[in-house]
Every structure is written in structure tokens, then in C-alpha cells.
Write an enzyme that holds these catalytic residues in place. Structure first.
Site, PDB file in Angstrom:
ATOM      1  N   ASP B 401       0.862  -1.155   0.000  1.00  0.00           N
ATOM      2  CA  ASP B 401       0.000   0.000   0.000  1.00  0.00           C
ATOM      3  C   ASP B 401       0.913   1.223   0.000  1.00  0.00           C
ATOM      4  OD1 ASP B 401      -2.267   1.578   0.352  1.00  0.00           O
ATOM      5  OD2 ASP B 401      -1.927   1.638   2.507  1.00  0.00           O
ATOM      6  N   GLU B 486      -7.880  14.946   7.201  1.00  0.00           N
ATOM      7  CA  GLU B 486      -8.821  15.916   7.743  1.00  0.00           C
ATOM      8  C   GLU B 486      -8.201  16.709   8.869  1.00  0.00           C
ATOM      9  OE1 GLU B 486     -12.427  13.837   8.704  1.00  0.00           O
ATOM     10  OE2 GLU B 486     -13.236  14.389   6.744  1.00  0.00           O
ATOM     11  N   PHE B 528     -17.852  10.117   3.557  1.00  0.00           N
ATOM     12  CA  PHE B 528     -16.888   9.735   2.528  1.00  0.00           C
ATOM     13  C   PHE B 528     -17.071   8.265   2.174  1.00  0.00           C
ATOM     14  CE2 PHE B 528     -12.841   7.944   1.253  1.00  0.00           C
ATOM     15  CZ  PHE B 528     -12.428   8.841   0.295  1.00  0.00           C
ATOM     16  N   LYS B 551     -15.670  18.329  -0.196  1.00  0.00           N
ATOM     17  CA  LYS B 551     -14.257  18.215  -0.537  1.00  0.00           C
ATOM     18  C   LYS B 551     -13.989  16.807  -1.037  1.00  0.00           C
ATOM     19  CE  LYS B 551     -11.845  16.781   3.668  1.00  0.00           C
ATOM     20  NZ  LYS B 551     -12.879  16.352   4.592  1.00  0.00           N
ATOM     21  N   ARG B 582      -0.652  15.213  -1.498  1.00  0.00           N
ATOM     22  CA  ARG B 582      -2.027  14.752  -1.649  1.00  0.00           C
ATOM     23  C   ARG B 582      -2.911  15.982  -1.795  1.00  0.00           C
ATOM     24  NH1 ARG B 582      -2.695   9.612   0.790  1.00  0.00           N
ATOM     25  NH2 ARG B 582      -4.743  10.125   1.609  1.00  0.00           N
ATOM     26  N   GLY B 663      -4.858   3.584  -3.468  1.00  0.00           N
ATOM     27  CA  GLY B 663      -6.100   4.222  -3.858  1.00  0.00           C
ATOM     28  C   GLY B 663      -5.854   5.655  -4.280  1.00  0.00           C
ATOM     29  N   ASP B 664      -4.619   6.082  -4.113  1.00  0.00           N
ATOM     30  CA  ASP B 664      -4.281   7.466  -4.379  1.00  0.00           C
ATOM     31  C   ASP B 664      -4.236   7.751  -5.873  1.00  0.00           C
ATOM     32  OD1 ASP B 664      -3.672   9.971  -3.599  1.00  0.00           O
ATOM     33  OD2 ASP B 664      -2.209   9.305  -2.117  1.00  0.00           O
ATOM     34  N   LYS B 783      -7.437  -4.533  -5.316  1.00  0.00           N
ATOM     35  CA  LYS B 783      -6.126  -4.904  -4.782  1.00  0.00           C
ATOM     36  C   LYS B 783      -6.048  -6.413  -4.616  1.00  0.00           C
ATOM     37  CE  LYS B 783      -5.129  -0.691  -2.167  1.00  0.00           C
ATOM     38  NZ  LYS B 783      -4.703  -0.146  -0.883  1.00  0.00           N
ATOM     39  N   ASP B 808      -6.726  -2.318   2.972  1.00  0.00           N
ATOM     40  CA  ASP B 808      -5.718  -3.296   2.580  1.00  0.00           C
ATOM     41  C   ASP B 808      -6.040  -4.703   3.077  1.00  0.00           C
ATOM     42  OD1 ASP B 808      -4.155  -1.183   1.509  1.00  0.00           O
ATOM     43  OD2 ASP B 808      -3.526  -0.708   3.550  1.00  0.00           O
TER      44      ASP B 808
END
Lengths: 297, 1153
Positions: B401, B486, B528, B551, B582, B663-664, B783, B808
């Protein structure tokens, strides 16, 4: 751990030690005198004992004799062995029936005891035209621990061993009851009879020798001098039915026991192999070093 | 009024307090299980049969049971004791261990089941044992108590109807989570009030997901329509979690006992088996074949030999009556079984025990490793399973990850942009005042900062210390949130003057730059989720304005905002992503009251749904978050973990392929990959992303074109005859592949199925040829999909997944070895992992040192066990040829039994625990050593054959050496003779000494323990032999061994023979070691070896070192030179993407605040 610096000397040292021990063993083995006398008496051989092979048990013991020469003296103590071949004393069915607890007191019925080797031998030496008996010692042929601890006679009943054995059948192949083995000697009869104890130590291989008597007494305490001898055999143990042979062996003993060239040769071979490997290793080592030096240049 | 009317199977109806609510609705009384937790497997009564049954299900135990039974039934050469005793020992030890563990479980169960809880019955508080709780009971729980079952939260002592809960014992997350009482029952916070409640709860049947719950409560009031309220996970208090900071709460039990989510979660973690075990089984089959063929040969030979009548039944050895009467076939069969029994020791019972013990004890070395102890979290590595230790030495693919694994996951607010203007703090004034660049309008700036303060789920944890001054309270408080981003954003906003003060009665308090407290009513949180990749809040300002702040990732925000606003922000976002930050975009929209009412209704309906609630919610959220206005973007830096780059490099050098699954977004992930040297500057990148494939209709065709092109390129570079160099590093080119989630799903789940599987294989081939693969924008399930795909390729390579977050878990469970990082995103990953380490860098030691050593140890253990039993049994087999195939054992029963248990077991156990054939420092610093054991190298057929031949050679030497020794008339100097037991004892003595000394030769790492067990075992053997032969044992029928050993040692010839035969047996081994040493010495010579040494490292040190950006300033280990001034690839790239000077749009949007 085993770098060349340690390994090379190690190999040479091992090799030299091996050679030294090997030479010692080989020499010792060479000094041991051994004489083998086959008295099986196969039917078509003209052996004296051949006539005994057909004799039945009912006709009583069959006597045969064997004359032999000792070209050189056998230094004492000389051991008299008998050897049987193709005899599977190590067969499981044979050994499994014994019960050692019985042998320290209770009666039995088992194959090992039943098949007790019952040929007897007497040895004579020709002295001045007549045969003089050679005294054979029947004691001290078995392990001390066996004859003194492991094998015990039953408690005497009314001071008599015969009564103690009362009610027990003698092994079917035996000429006499157990308490009559070496009847004259109360310390060597019944279960503690040494011939019996020797027989009960079952052999490892189908061809085996067992110690019968030792010559170390009287005029023969220094051994058997060279000359002519006569072996009187009380022949009663059948071996031909299972294609076996019977032999009598006269052998001297040294610190390493009886004659055995194997151990000496094995040590010599091992020692030579070590030294040979050492040399090969040295050559390889030098070669690598030269190569490295050449590379550096 | 929103009420879903679905009543379906798969839901349960609970009467709150067991009170029927109406006469008209007849509820079928459902039966629920009681609240007893049963984690134990056995009871006193079923322990013996159940445990035995389970133990004999193992194939090895069953085999030994069969052998034992054969010995009992058939007349066999060895007594049943010889195999019964070890089996009994093994079974007993295992049973005791399992019994003890079960007893502990019973005790833990009892502690939970018998604990006191308070149940409200007839308006009275009744004390009950926890196990007596039934579904529908109203339970009172006080502060710091653990919930006894899964409860629906009805009322709380705090007037706002919330309570705080920590789920530390469930998932390890120690932050306080807020749970909400059902709105309409909040007021019922006394015994009497709660007892008057008439309500039913409908909810789904229990399921293990801790974070999912769907239900509905119907509250009945006299003469009124029942009110229905939706229930979600926020209303559910889970068994096992603890009530905090709340005096007491009332809840109604919905799931009890084994149906609670906690209990459901303890089941069903599948057992992973290691590859070594497969090898053991293969060898076992070989040895079973050897055993069978030996028994067959002996049986055949026996009957051939017996065909001569004088051999069959000589007069001195007559057959028993039973033997004579038995049928020949039956006799042959019993003979065969007898031989099997005689030779059965070739498959050792004790090996399984030793392997188990080795694994169990060995795993402590990982948890004890001080180098893997992390000062920060005060924890070391954690071993959840000891079955896979050796698998750590066999890893070929590492799936990692990114966030929290390669990076620290400690976010720092770096900069933001508002309407395309960059705002960045100067480094010199860390806590300085806000720098107004004056670029954007002030009201836009404030809007942006307010958005940061409001749009989040951060909580404030108040410290114990309160500095009380009159009229002025200052709290030492910290922000807590499940997402570190956050926190970084809220902290970032604080730096610019807007600080979030907390949530109070649905009002969020924000302190603005003028130290005034602003209050916003929080109406909805649109949570989210990884599919939307956004979160939003809807708030009402004091003035009554309704605002939605949103956001999320740029890709998920941009399509939802006015297109003309995107341009200026996009440039910032892209540049920030290049730098490895990020990025998040912030947008807002103003809602009219009508719009809001509509939204409120939609959300309420979706929340009410019992089925497919998630999908419905997502759909509603999707609709709400549209037509927004973009305000700006933020950049948050996620620092690389220390030594992440060095670790990746070491893994590469060790021949492992490292794949990053994140996931980025692509740009961020790519720059991280460069920074941690997954990609090097000379790595040629192949991209399969939406960028290269495009969005058009033809994207699938385009994708296939790309695949074919890449495949061709790779094939040119890899000539076909390179097959042998599976892990070769001498490649002309290194290739890296980048693929994103949507493209991957295109490949894996294509729309038209024609020739799709073909492309899948092409894709796989491309993947396998790349040294590094980056998969970005991956959903958790994808994944796992990737891991499964690689796992199932040819040769089934060993895979390892490492990650820290809940996302993960799927890949951690999927891979052969799953490693969790004890990170900041909760403990789910480490709970589900096989091993958990504090930091990514620990992977290096875990694999290169521990894994390597475990593998070598266990491989040696297995080979040695087979070897020592082969040379143990071979003489016994050969002896049959000299005893008329009569199954006569060569060794005494005591020796047969004790050989594997006592005489030779401890040295190999100590070896397999302590051996370090290469010391740990070398292993860690020289990753290439790892390749030496790749592909299960030590358990292939070649080494197995070597060991087998060694065993056979030694067996032959033992037997024939002693055989020729026994050609002698006597071995004692008094002419007395030895019997068959002495023969066996000599062989056995040589055997015990040889196999023990062989192990001593193999031991490279001597500790006092090795010395103790090796020399101790030999001494014990000698002592035991004297002892065993020194006593007349009353329970034995035959005193075979009486003084046999003592007589043996009085014979000089025997001594000489024993020494000689030991030397001869060990001679080939010594020879081999010496030759290896000589050769190694030659290779270690500087000139001939330097070219072989670590090409990857040296190449890197020479070429790339100065070009690579490392976030944390460290010295590069090997050379000790520190990097001067790094010019990162990112900074190079920056020049190609100069900061664009977009003209400032004259925004005609009003400032809403």
C-alpha cells in the site's frame, strides 16, 4: 569452521593416525594364529564324521575323531570355538519364544534352549607316541553378568535341584534334563550351565562362532605347542538337514580379540584416503592461490 | 413521514422490552439465541472423543495409529509400545496444549458470560448475568462498562442523545466514536420512562461487518400513527466496545451471544498453509514409497528364501501351529504388515511435533526482535500465526500500500490555492500570521477556510488538564479523526486563523480570525466513501443560509463543478501532485430552503431503506453533490517513511518484485514511487491509465493496441532463451508499469468477451516482466484481485501484501503472507494480518534476515529428519537379508522408541531455532543472499536426493562396517563372543553419534544451548544405555540388553570400529564443506568478486544517488556519504511545467458569507 588452513593439517593428521592404527591392527591381527577344522562330514566326503551323519539318536552318541598338525605353536590362552553356518539363530521366530524371566527361575519350553548345541569335544596331543588329553576349561566362557545375574536356577527344593525341576519336561531334543547338564558341578548345572548360557546369547549372523572351551591350564598354560593333535568329537548335532556346516576353530586372542583383517585394512585404506585427499586439497589450494596471484598481476 | 414498507425475509423483528405493541399486528415470535459467548471448542464431556477425532484427522497421526493397530493385532517384530509410546506422547502433548487453550477460552467466556449487567424490567433495575440477556431486553450500561451484546442505542444520560464509545478491543481504534440515540427516544432516560416505550425494531439478520447495520424502529404511541425511524451503524452499540465519557445509556438488545458482530468476526479466518509443508508432503510420499518397496522386497525375498524347505522350517526352528494353519495369502499379508511396522520409523512421528515446536517457539524471535521495536508506539512486531515463518524467506512479489505504508501517514498542510492563487506559509515563520497575498477576494478566502473548518468529521478530544481561569477556559484539546488528512486540513485552517472548536448539540463552532465564535447548525453529513471519493456537509448559518461544502479528490470534484472554474485550480492541483502532495479540492453550493427540503427527504428515505441502503445513499449523494462552485484546493504532504527507499531497493536487489497498490491518484503515487526508488530515472514507464487510454468509446480498442505494443516491446528486450534468469538483474532496461483502477477493470472485466482472456494474459505477461508496477486508484477489492491474479500465475509465486488500513485487509488476506503495519488508520490491517510490524522498513529485516533464516532452518530440519531416519532404518532393512527375512529387529525396542524422541530430537530442535548460517547483519545488508534460497531451493529434489544418498551411504557404512567386524571370532581379549543385540547396539551407537556430529558439522552458529543439547544428547545416550542395560527389568520378557552396552565398551576393537565408521560416514560431508570453503575463498578474492557484488546497489550509488529525492534526510548507508542538495525529479519536472500565470477570473459569484 573448516577452512583450508585447518582442513589440510586435519586431513594429514587424520590420515597419519589412521595409518598408524591400521598398521597396529594389521600387525596384531597377523600374530594371531587360527585353525579351522570342518567336521560336518558331508555324505560323499571321506571324513571320519561322515558315518555319524546317518546315525540316529537312538543308537547312542556317535564318536568320530580328527587328527591335525599345528605347524607352529599357538601361544595361550587358546580358545576353542565351534562354528555353525546357515544356522539362523537370529530368526525372529527362534528368538521370540524365549523368556528370560523363566531362565531366572521358572521352567520353559522354547526353541533356543531346545536346540542347544550338544556336540562335545575333547582334545589330545601326541606326546611320545601316546595321546595326552589337553585340559579344556569350561568356565569363564560366558559373560560374567549372564552366568552370575541374568541366569538363575530355581530355588532348591529340599536341597535338591532335581526336585526343583520336578514336573518340568526336558527340552525334547535334549539327551538329559537341565539339572543334569554338567551334573558333577553344582555351580555349572541347570540354567547356570555356561555352555547353555553361551548358546542362549543368540548370534548376530547366520554363520557364527561360539566359545566352547579355553586352553590355559596345566602344561598348556603357555598355549599349544606345535605337533600332532587329535580331536574327539561326540557327534550328535544334525546340520545337514538345513545345509549347514560345523567347524571347530582353535584361535589365539590378542588385545583386539580374534583374527580379523578387516579392521586393520579399513584403517589403512581410510588413512590413505585422508592423505590422498589432503594432497588433492593442497593442489587445489595452491592452484587457486596461483590463479589469484596471476589475477592480481 | 418517511417509512419504508419492505418486510422481507432476512430481517428480524425485536419487541423492545418484550412488550407487544398492538393487537392488530401479530408478530410471529422469533427465536433468538441466548447471550452466551462460546468461543471454546470442547466441553469436559466431549473433549476426549472430539479432540482425538480432530487429531487423527491429520494424515500423519492417522498413519501412526494404523501402524499401532497393526502392531496390536498382528504378531509383529516390535512391540506396540515402540510406536504407541511416541504416538501417545504426541497426542497427549497436543491434547494438553489444546485443552489448556480451551480452558483459557472457557475462563474468558465465563468472565464475559457471568458478568453482571443491569436489565430494566417493569421499570425496575434488575441485576442479571450477562448470558441471561435476551433479544429485546432493555439494558443499562454505565460509563467504562463494556456492552454485553449488540444494542440499539435508545437513550443516554447526556441530553443531546449521544454517547462516546471506544472500539479498542474490536478493531484497535482507540479514538472515541460518537454514537447517536434514536431521536425520538432520547428523552427516556429514566427506568420508568424507558419502560413505557412501546416500539419494535426491524433489522437485518446478523452479519459480521462491524461498520454496517441497517434497521428501522417503529415507535408506537397511544392513539397515534407509529413513527418509523431509520437505524444505522451510528445507532448500534457493539458488544466488546466500551462506553466512555457518558454516565449511562439505555439500549435494547438486538443481537446476542454468538450472533453479535464481535462473535461473528472471530470466525472464518481461513488457515494459510506454507509451501514448505507441501514439500514435506511430497517427501513423505517418497519415503512412503521407499517404505512400501522395502516391505515388498522383504516379503518377496522371504518367500523366495523359504521356497527351500531347509530354510523354511529347519528342525531347530519349527513353525508354530498357528503359522502352519494360516492361509498362505494371509500369511504373506501379515508378513507385509510386519515389515511395514518394522520399517515404519522411516517416517518419523516426531518430525511433526518438532516442526510445530520450531514454528511456535521460532515465532518469538520476531516479536522479541529489538530492532523491530518502535519507540513511538511502544510496540514491536506481532506474530498472529506461526505457520508461515519460513514463507517469509520465499517471497517473490511484494504488494504494498502507499499511504501509511510507504509513507508516514502523518499529514502536514503545505499549501492551498484559492481561486487559483497560491497560499503558502513561509518556512521562517512557522506559526506566523496568515500571509495575505491579496490575490483572492477576502470573502473567498474566508469561505474557503470556513469550508475547511466545517467539512470534516473531526472530533475534539479534550485532555484531562483544564487550565481554569475565571471566565476563561482553555482546553488542551487534540483533534481526532479516522482520516489524518482531515486533521491536517483543520490544523491548516487554524494556522490561517479559523479554528474548529467542536460540535455541540448539532452546532459546529468555529472561531474566526477576529476571535469571534461562529455557529453553524450541522444538518447532514454526506460521508466519505471510496467510490465517490468525496464527502460533504450541509450546514445552516446563523442567518439561516443553507450551505453545502464538499471536498474530495480532484477527479471526483471537477465533474461536479462549473467547468469554467476548473482551469486555474487544476494547474495547482497537477503541480502539487507532481511534487508528491495529496491534493483535495473544495467546493460549495448554496441551497434554497426548497432544495434543502427535497434533499432532506431524499436522504431520509435512503436512510430508511432496509435493503441496498448503501447504493441508495450513494445515489442520493451523487445527485446532491452537483452543480457546485469550486473554491480552491489544498495540498497535504505525506512524508515517506524512514528508509522506505532503502527497503524497496533491498527488496529489489533480493529479487523481489514490488508492486504498489494504492487508492491514491496517479501523479501523487508516481512521485512517491520515484521518491522511494521503485522507479529509477532510467526505468522506462509503460502507462495504462485513463490518460493514455482516453475516455472515448473506443477506449477498449485503444487499450488493446497499447497492450500489444508494450508486449512487443518487452519481448524484444527479453529474448526467449532467458528463461533461466528468472530474477536476473542484468537487464538492458528496467520497465515499470502504471495502471489505474478503471483501466484494470477494463482488462479484467471487459465489456465484450471476445478475445478478452487473451488480453488478460498479455497484460499479465507485461506485468510479470516489469520490475516495478504501480497500480493507482485501486478499490480494496481490486487490490485483492491483482494479488489473486499474480498468485495464480504459472509457478504460483509466493506473494506478500503489506498495508496499514482497512482497505488493505482484502489483499492482506488474499496474499500468501499478509503483513500489517501498526499504523494510524486503526488496527484492522494488523488484526487480519499474519505478521504486523510497526514500520515499513522492518520488512527488510523480517524478510531478508528472519525469513531467510526460518526458511533455511526449517528446510534443514525437514531434510535432516528424513536423512536421520533413513540411515536409522536402512541397517534394519539390510539385516533382514541376514536373519532369514524374519522381521527380526536390529535394535532393541527401547532404542527404536527413543531414537527420535530423546537421542536425536533436541539437537535438531535447537539448531532449527538458533541457527544463523550467515549472520543477521550480513543477511540484512546483502539482499542478494535472499535469491539463493528462492524458489524453495533447499527443498527441491536435488538437495533431497543429496540428503537421501547421504543417508543411504551412511546406513550402508554402518551396517556393513559392523558386519565385517563381526566376521571375527571374538572382539574381546578374553575370546568371549557377542550376540545379535551387541551387533545392533554397535550400529545404533555409530548411528547416534554420526547423525549428531553431522548436525554439529552443519551448525554455523554455536550458542551454549547448541553445545548443551548436542553433547548432552550424546552423554544422555551413553548414560541411558548403561542404565537400560544395568538393570533386570521385571516388566520385560527378555533381558536382551542386559550389560550389552557395558560389554561393548570393554572391547577395544569395537571402539576402533565405532570411531572409524563415524569418520567414514562423515568423510563425504567434511570433504564437501572443505571444498566449498576453498572455492568460496577463491571467489571472495577481491578482483574476481567485485563485479558480482550487488550490481543494483553499486549502480544506484554511482548513478542515481544524487538525483533521488528522499524526504527524510538520512545518510545513504553503505557509503556513508550524505546527499548534498537534492534536486528531485519532481523539481526537474517543475521546470517543464512552469507555474502557469492564469489571469484571475473576475468572479461574479457573490460571497455567500
Amino acid at each position: 569452521l573448516l577452512s583450508a588452513g585447518i582442513a589440510l593439517p586435519l586431513f594429514f593428521a587424520l590420515g597419519l593416525a589412521g595409518l598408524a592404527v591400521g598398521l597396529g591392527l594389521h600387525f596384531s591381527s597377523g600374530t594371531i594364529r587360527e585353525l579351522e577344522l570342518d567336521y560336518t562330514g558331508a555324505p560323499r566326503s571321506n571324513h571320519d564324521c561322515a558315518r555319524c551323519t546317518n546315525a540316529s539318536a537312538t543308537s547312542g552318541p556317535c564318536l568320530c575323531t580328527l587328527r591335525f598338525e599345528l605347524a607352529e605353536p599357538f601361544p595361550g590362552p587358546v580358545c576353542l570355538y565351534y562354528q555353525l553356518s546357515n544356522y539362523y539363530q537370529n530368526h525372529r521366530r527362534y528368538g521370540v519364544s524365549r523368556d528370560d524371566l523363566q531362565l531366572s527361575g521358572d521352567p520353559w519350553g522354547l526353541r533356543v534352549a531346545n536346540s542347544l548345541f550338544n556336540d562335545t569335544f575333547t582334545l589330545h596331543r601326541l606326546v611320545n607316541g601316546s595321546f595326552m588329553p589337553v585340559p579344556l576349561d569350561s568356565r569363564g566362557i560366558s559373560w560374567w553378568t549372564d552366568s552370575n545375574v541374568k541366569f538363575r536356577n530355581p530355588e532348591l527344593v529340599n536341597g535338591s535341584l532335581a526336585t526343583a525341576f520336578w514336573g518340568t519336561a526336558k527340552p525334547p531334543n535334549w539327551p538329559c534334563a537341565a539339572y543334569l547338564l554338567d551334573a558333577g558341578n553344582p555351580n555349572n548345572t541347570g540354567f547356570v550351565n555356561e555352555d547353555f548360557i553361551v548358546w542362549m546369547r543368540t548370534a548376530a549372523l547366520p554363520t557364527f562362532r561360539k566359545l566352547y572351551r579355553r586352553v590355559h591350564q596345566g602344561n598348556f598354560s603357555a598355549g599349544l605347542p606345535h605337533g600332532t593333535y587329535r580331536l574327539d568329537i561326540n557327534y550328535s548335532y544334525p546340520v545337514l538337514p538345513f545345509k549347514g556346516t560345523k567347524k571347530v576353530i582353535l584361535s589365539t586372542v590378542s588385545w583386539m580379540g580374534g583374527k580379523n583383517p578387516f579392521l586393520g585394512i579399513a584403517y589403512l585404506v581410510f588413512g590413505s584416503a585422508c592423505i590422498l585427499t589432503g594432497f588433492v586439497m593442497l593442489a587445489v589450494h595452491i592452484k587457486y592461490q596461483q590463479q589469484n596471484q596471476m589475477d592480481e598481476d | 413521514m418517511c417509512a419504508g414498507e419492505e418486510k422481507r425475509v432476512g430481517t428480524r423483528t425485536v419487541l423492545v422490552g418484550h412488550r407487544p405493541v398492538s393487537e392488530t399486528d401479530a408478530y410471529v415470535a422469533q427465536k433468538f439465541c441466548d447471550n452466551r459467548i462460546v468461543s471454546s471448542k470442547y466441553t469436559v464431556w466431549n473433549f476426549l472423543p472430539k479432540n482425538l477425532f480432530e487429531q487423527f484427522r491429520r494424515i500423519a497421526n492417522f498413519y501412526f495409529l494404523i501402524i499401532f493397530l497393526v502392531q496390536v493385532i498382528v504378531d509383529t517384530p516390535t512391540s506396540p509400545v515402540t510406536s504407541g509410546l511416541p504416538l501417545f506422547f504426541v497426542i497427549t502433548v497436543t491434547a494438553i496444549k489444546q485443552g489448556y487453550e480451551d480452558w483459557l477460552r472457557h475462563r474468558a467466556d465465563n468472565e464475559v458470560n457471568k458478568s453482571n449487567v443491569f436489565v430494566i424490567e417493569n421499570a425496575k433495575q434488575v441485576r442479571k448475568e450477562s448470558e441471561k440477556i435476551k433479544v429485546g431486553d432493555i439494558v443499562e450500561v454505565k460509563a467504562d462498562e463494556t456492552f454485553p451484546c449488540d444494542l440499539i442505542f435508545l437513550a443516554s444520560s447526556s441530553p443531546d442523545g449521544t454517547c462516546y464509545v471506544t472500539t479498542a478491543s474490536l478493531d484497535g481504534e482507540s479514538n472515541f466514536k460518537t454514537h447517536y440515540a434514536v431521536r425520538d427516544t432520547t428523552v427516556l432516560c429514566t427506568h420508568e420512562a424507558i419502560d413505557s416505550l412501546a416500539a419494535t425494531i426491524e433489522c437485518e439478520q446478523p452479519q459480521p461487518d462491524l461498520y454496517k447495520f441497517v434497521g428501522r424502529i417503529n415507535i408506537y404511541r397511544s392513539n397515534q400513527e407509529p413513527i418509523a425511524r431509520s437505524l444505522g451503524p451510528e445507532n448500534l452499540l457493539l458488544k466488546g466496545s466500551t462506553l466512555k465519557n457518558t454516565k449511562k445509556i439505555y439500549g435494547v438488545a438486538v443481537y446476542t451471544g454468538m450472533e453479535t458482530k464481535m462473535a461473528l468476526n472471530y470466525q472464518g479466518k481461513s488457515q494459510k498453509r506454507s509451501a514448505v509443508e507441501k514439500s514435506i508432503n511430497a517427501f513423505l510420499v517418497v519415503y512412503l514409497c521407499i517404505l512400501l518397496s522395502k516391505a515388498t522386497v522383504c516379503t518377496t525375498m522371504k518367500y523366495v528364501w523359504q521356497s527351500n524347505p531347509f530354510n523354511d522350517e529347519p528342525w531347530y526352528n519349527e513353525k508354530t501351529k498357528k503359522e502352519k494353519e494360516a492361509f498362505k495369502v494371509l500369511r504373506m499379508f501379515t508378513d507385509f504388515l510386519s515389515f511395514m511396522v518394522l520399517f515404519n520409523f522411516i517416517i518419523p512421528v516426531s518430525m511433526y511435533v518438532t516442526v510445530e515446536m520450531q514454528k511456535f517457539l521460532g515465532s518469538f524471535f520476531i516479536s522479541w526482535d529489538k530492532e523491530m521495536y518502535d519507540e513511538e508506539i511502544k510496540e514491536g512486531a506481532l506474530v498472529n500465526t506461526s505457520d508461515l515463518n519460513e514463507e517469509l524467506g520465499q517471497v517473490e512479489y511484494v504488494f504494498t500500500d502507499k499511504t501509511g505504508t510507504l509513507t508516514e501517514n502523518s499529514m502536514e498542510f503545505i499549501e492551498c490555492c484559492i481561486d487559483g492563487h497560491k497560499y503558502k506559509e513561509s518556512i521562517s515563520e512557522v506559526d506566523g500570521p496568515l500571509k495575505y497575498y491579496g490575490k483572492a477576494e477576502k470573502c473567498r478566502e474566508e469561505l474557503f477556510l470556513r469550508a475547511l473548518c466545517l467539512c470534516h468529521t473531526v472530533q475534539i478530544k479534550e485532555g484531562d488538564q483544564v487550565d481554569g481561569l475565571i471566565g476563561h477556559l482553555e482546553h488542551r484539546s487534540t483533534y481526532i479523526s479516522s482520516s489524518p488528512d482531515e486533521i491536517a486540513l483543520v490544523k491548516g485552517a487554524k494556522k490561517y486563523g479559523f479554528s474548529f472548536l467542536g460540535l455541540e448539540n448539532d452546532y459546529m463552532k468555529v472561531k474566526n480570525q477576529n476571535n469571534e465564535t461562529e455557529r453553524y447548525q450541522l444538518l447532514h453529513i454526506l460521508n466519505f466513501d471510496p467510490v465517490r471519493r468525496r464527502m460533504s456537509v450541509i450546514v445552516r448559518t446563523i442567518t439561516g443560509k443553507l450551505l453545502l461544502f464538499c471536498k474530495g479528490a480532484d477527479s471526483s470534484i471537477f465533474p461536479k463543478v462549473q467547468q469554467d472554474e476548473i482551469q486555474q485550480t487544476k494547474a495547482h492541483v497537477d503541480r502539487n501532485a507532481m511534487d508528491g502532495y495529496r491534493t483535495l479540492c473544495v467546493a460549495f453550493k448554496e441551497l434554497s430552503q426548497e432544495e434543502y427540503d427535497q434533499i432532506d427527504k431524499q436522504i431520509c428515505e435512503a436512510k430508511m431503506a432496509l435493503q441496498d441502503r448503501e447504493e441508495k445513499m450513494a445515489k442520493v449523494f451523487e445527485d446532491i453533490e452537483a452543480n457546485m462552485h469550486l473554491i480552491g484546493a489544498t495540498a497535504v504532504e505525506d512524508k515517506l517513511q524512514e528508509q522506505a527507499a532503502e527497503t524497496i531497493e533491498a527488496l529489489h536487489a533480493a529479487g523481489m518484485k514490488v508492486w504498489v497498490l494504492t487508492g491514491d491518484k496517479m501523479e501523487t503515487a508516481k512521485s512517491t514511487c520515484y521518491a522511494c526508488r521503485l522507479f529509477q530515472t532510467n526505468t522506462e514507464l509503460l502507462e495504462l491509465t485513463t490518460k493514455t487510454v482516453g475516455h472515448s468509446e473506443r477506449k477498449e480498442d485503444r487499450l488493446h493496441e497499447l497492450l500489444m505494443e508494450y508486449h512487443k516491446r518487452l519481448l524484444q528486450d527479453f529474448p526467449k532463451n532467458r528463461g533461466g534468469h528468472k530474477r536476473s538483474w542484468m537487464l538492458n532496461h528496467e520497465y515499470g508499469l502504471i495502471i489505474d483502477g478503471s483501466t484494470l477493470s477494463l482488462i479484467l472485466n471487459p465489456s465484450q468477451d471476445s478475445s478478452s482472456s487473451n488480453y488478460k494474459t498479455i497484460f499479465l505477461q507485461i506485468c510479470l516482466k516489469c520490475t516495478a508496477v504501480l497500480c493507482c486508484r485501486m478499490a480494496p477489492l481490486q487490490k485483492a484481485q491483482i494479488v489473486r491474479m499474480v498468485k495464480s500465475t504459472k509457478g504460483s509465486p509466493i506473494t506478500l501484501s503489506i498495508g496499514d488500513g482497512a482497505n488493505d485487509v482484502s489483499m492482506i488476506l488474499e496474499a500468501h503472507v499478509g503483513i500489517g503495519i501498526k499504523g494510524k488508520e486503526g488496527r484492522q490491517a494488523s488484526r487480519n494480518s499474519d505478521y504486523a510490524v510497526p514500520k515499513f522498513k522492518h520488512l527488510r529485516k523480517l524478510l531478508l534476515a528472519h525469513g531467510h533464516l526460518y526458511y533455511v532452518r526449517i528446510a534443514h530440519l525437514v531434510q535432516y529428519f528424513f536423512y536421520k531416519n533413513l540411515c536409522f532404518i536402512l541397517p534394519q532393512f539390510l539385516y533382514q537379508f541376514f536373519c532369514g527375512f524374519s522381521q527380526q529387529p536390529l535394535y532393541d525396542a527401547a532404542y527404536l522408541t527413543m531414537y527420535n524422541i530423546c537421542f536425536t530430537s533436541l539437537p535438531i530442535l535447537a539448531y532449527s531455532l538458533l541457527e544463523q548460517h550467515i549472520n543477521i547483519e550480513t543477511l540484512t545488508s546483502d539482499p542478494q543472499l535472499y535469491m539463493k534460497i528462492s524458489d524453495n531451493a533447499m527443498l527441491q529434489w536435488k538437495p533431497f536426493l543429496y540428503w537421501t544418498f547421504l543417508g543411504a551411504f551412511e546406513g550402508l557404512v554402518f551396517f556393513f562396517g559392523v558386519y565385517y567386524l563381526f566376521q571375527n571370532s571374538s572382539l574381546e581379549d578374553n575370546g568371549k563372543v557377542f550376540g545379535n543385540w551387541t551387533f545392533g547396539t554397535i550400529v545404533f551407537t555409530i548411528l547416534v553419534f554420526t547423525v549428531t556430529l553431522k548436525l554439529a558439522l552443519d551448525t554455523r552458529f554455536w550458542t551454549w544451548m547448541n553445545h548443551f543439547v548436542i553433547w548432552g544428547s550424546l552423554a544422555f545416550y551413553v548414560f541411558f544405555s548403561f542404565f537400560w542395560g544395568g538393570i533386570i527389568w521385571p516388566f520385560l520378557k527378555q533381558q536382551r540388553m542386559y550389560f550389552v552396552f557395558a560389554h561393548m565398551v570393554t572391547s577395544l576393537s569395537t571402539w576402533l570400529a565405532i570411531i572409524l565408521l563415524i569418520f567414514i560416514s562423515l568423510f563425504p560431508e567434511i570433504l564437501l564443506i572443505v571444498f566449498k570453503n576453498v572455492r568460496r575463498k577463491a571467489q571472495e578474492h577481491p578482483l574476481s568478486s567485485c563485479s558480482l557484488k550487488l550490481p543494483a546497489i553499486t549502480a544506484f550509488l554511482g548513478v542515481n544517488k544524487s538525483n533521488i529525492q528522499i524526504e527524510n534526510q538520512r545518510e545513504v548507508g553503505a557509503e556513508g556519504t550524505s546527499r548534498g542538495h537534492p534536486s528531485s525529479p519532481a523539481s526537474c519536472l517543475r521546470q517543464h511545467h512552469p507555474y502557469p500565470n492564469y489571469p484571475i477570473h473576475a468572479t461574479n459569484q457573490k460571497c455567500p458569507l
